[in-house]
Design an enzyme around this catalytic site. Structure first.
Site, PDB file in Angstrom:
ATOM      1  N   GLU A   1     -37.566 -25.458 -26.303  1.00 27.76           N
ATOM      2  CA  GLU A   1     -36.029 -25.174 -25.852  1.00 27.76           C
ATOM      3  C   GLU A   1     -35.996 -23.878 -25.708  1.00 27.76           C
ATOM      4  OE1 GLU A   1     -31.723 -26.563 -27.146  1.00 27.76           O
ATOM      5  OE2 GLU A   1     -33.448 -27.763 -27.574  1.00 27.76           O
TER       6      GLU A   1
ATOM      7  N   ASP B   1     -31.966 -27.758 -35.782  1.00 30.09           N
ATOM      8  CA  ASP B   1     -31.837 -29.316 -35.264  1.00 30.09           C
ATOM      9  C   ASP B   1     -33.023 -30.105 -35.033  1.00 30.09           C
ATOM     10  OD1 ASP B   1     -29.331 -28.210 -34.909  1.00 30.09           O
ATOM     11  OD2 ASP B   1     -29.491 -27.816 -32.673  1.00 30.09           O
TER      12      ASP B   1
ATOM     13  N   GLU C   1     -22.705 -23.471 -41.885  1.00 31.27           N
ATOM     14  CA  GLU C   1     -22.450 -23.222 -40.603  1.00 31.27           C
ATOM     15  C   GLU C   1     -22.562 -21.738 -40.238  1.00 31.27           C
ATOM     16  OE1 GLU C   1     -22.934 -25.366 -38.152  1.00 31.27           O
ATOM     17  OE2 GLU C   1     -21.562 -26.862 -38.812  1.00 31.27           O
TER      18      GLU C   1
ATOM     19  N   SER D   1     -27.280 -32.798 -31.330  1.00 28.91           N
ATOM     20  CA  SER D   1     -28.749 -32.275 -30.937  1.00 28.91           C
ATOM     21  C   SER D   1     -29.257 -33.361 -30.201  1.00 28.91           C
ATOM     22  CB  SER D   1     -29.328 -31.863 -32.084  1.00 28.91           C
ATOM     23  OG  SER D   1     -28.631 -30.771 -32.817  1.00 28.91           O
ATOM     24  N   SER D   2     -28.852 -33.782 -29.086  1.00 27.28           N
ATOM     25  CA  SER D   2     -29.639 -35.014 -28.280  1.00 27.28           C
ATOM     26  C   SER D   2     -30.882 -34.165 -27.667  1.00 27.28           C
ATOM     27  CB  SER D   2     -28.582 -35.322 -27.256  1.00 27.28           C
ATOM     28  OG  SER D   2     -28.219 -34.231 -26.251  1.00 27.28           O
TER      29      SER D   2
END
Length: 388
Positions: free
Chosen positions: A161, A173, A35, A127-128
């Site tokens: 994005e 993602d 992370e 992560s839709s």
């Protein structure tokens, strides 16, 4: 995958457009460990999971782009596919941004129709948005015969994005959604984009996400501050070690040697990143050895580092991790994502999942008066065509 969801999306497409579409599924993802390492040129260990988006896509032989958000009951029509620009309709931008990226690469995008729906929980850090981008990118690549490699599709989705949704995400993602493999996690080197698969025993372990239900306002400003603190650490180390391009190149010995120059805060931030990269590599070896308990200890170590050194956890996440540690059948737990809210990720023995959810939910409600939302997932293949 939910066959009924695919059937509903296909039926909606037939009802709206009256011809046979290409059906595609695109999974959300979890990150098991690694992370805040991505923007430091380090390692991450994501997997695609069985919460996913399903698409029906077809070329309509005209110039229009017609989009249907099945779950929302909303539609968007664009008169001319040659003139794509960002929309006031938020969900549509994830799709339009993908089509725009194809055009920027010299692919003529004709009129197309798309119906989509999903089971990726919104705001849970799964992560839709990446699932939506990757599903359409895969479908258009197939329908238009564009011939883009899978990594290029990940870049297309990432840039969609950036440009249309205004979120400057890393590539993890989109990579995880496209490159996922059933019963495997994938270690991505965020600098070179080299990757390697490691076995994950989905029979021995379920992945349970516990959603804290909170999103502290600190998240975005503190994220930027952490990036700056890491950059400051690199600039100090570079004066003594020119080979340090990012924290990926740093060692604990270097940090110790220049501790006073770095200052307490920057030292702790850098130490967390250096140690987290080491934990990712150790975790992969534990998977090769089939040792989920040892893997879980790396997760607990990751959480402690995020809490104490990187300081991006919060009371809610800490309570969830401690409650998991006390529950039976738990291999490991940690916060997942940027921090200051969102989910914890927990590895739980399948026969203990119900007891785990009950005990952690009880502890959370007692402490915060909040009902705990949980999601059970398992690891699946990345984006692909839905078999008819």
């Amino acid at each position: 995958m939910s066959a009924s969801l695919a059937q509903a999306v296909a039926a909606n497409f037939h009802q709206h457009f009256g011809y046979e579409p290409l059906l595609v599924r695109a999974p959300g993802r979890v990150n098991l460990i690694g992370e805040h390492t991505d923007y430091n040129g380090g390692f991450v260990l994501p997997a695609a999971v069985d919460k996913e988006a399903v698409f029906a896509v077809g070329l309509n032989q005209g110039a229009q782009i017609r989009l249907v958000a099945h779950d929302l009951g909303e539609t968007l029509e664009l008169a001319n596919a040659a003139e794509i620009s960002p929309s006031d309709t938020h969900w549509a931008n994830y799709l339009l941004g993908v089509a725009a990226q194809f055009q920027q690469r010299g692919v003529a995008v004709p009129g197309f129709d798309c119906v989509f729906a999903g089971t990726v929980p919104l705001g849970a850090g799964m992560s839709s948005s990446a699932a939506i981008e990757c599903g359409l990118a895969f479908a258009l690549n197939r329908l238009l015969g564009a011939g883009f490699e899978t990594m290029e599709l990940a870049r297309i989705a990432q840039l969609a994005e950036h440009t249309y949704a205004g979120v400057m995400c890393g590539i993890m993602d989109q990579f995880a959604s496209l490159f996922g493999r059933d019963a495997h996690v994938v270690r991505l080197d965020c600098r070179s984009l080299e990757y390697e698969y490691f076995p994950f025993d989905t029979q021995a372990c379920r992945i349970v996400l516990c959603n804290s239900g909170v999103k502290h306002s600190l998240a975005s400003s503190e994220y930027n501050t952490r990036r700056q603190e890491c950059e400051r650490g690199v600039s100090v180390l570079q004066q003594h070690h020119p080979e340090v391009v990012s924290l990926r190149d740093a060692t604990m010995e270097m940090l110790e040697a220049h501790r006073s120059e770095l200052g307490g805060t920057v030292y702790r931030r850098c130490a967390y990143v250096v140690q987290e990269n080491t934990r990712v590599e150790a975790a992969c070896q534990h998977l090769i050895d089939g040792d989920l308990a040892a893997f879980g200890q790396e997760m607990y170590g990751s959480h402690a580092g995020l809490r104490d050194d990187y300081e991006v956890s919060c009371a809610e996440l800490d309570v969830l991790v401690e409650a998991a540690r006390a529950a039976p059948g738990v291999f490991g737990a940690r916060m997942m994502g940027g921090g200051f809210g969102g989910c914890t990720i927990n590895l739980v023995a399948p026969d203990k999942v119900d007891a785990f959810i009950e005990s952690v939910g009880k502890a959370y409600e007692e402490k915060f008066g909040l009902k705990l939302e949980t999601y059970q997932t398992t690891i699946v293949d990345g984006v692909g065509v839905v078999a008819k």
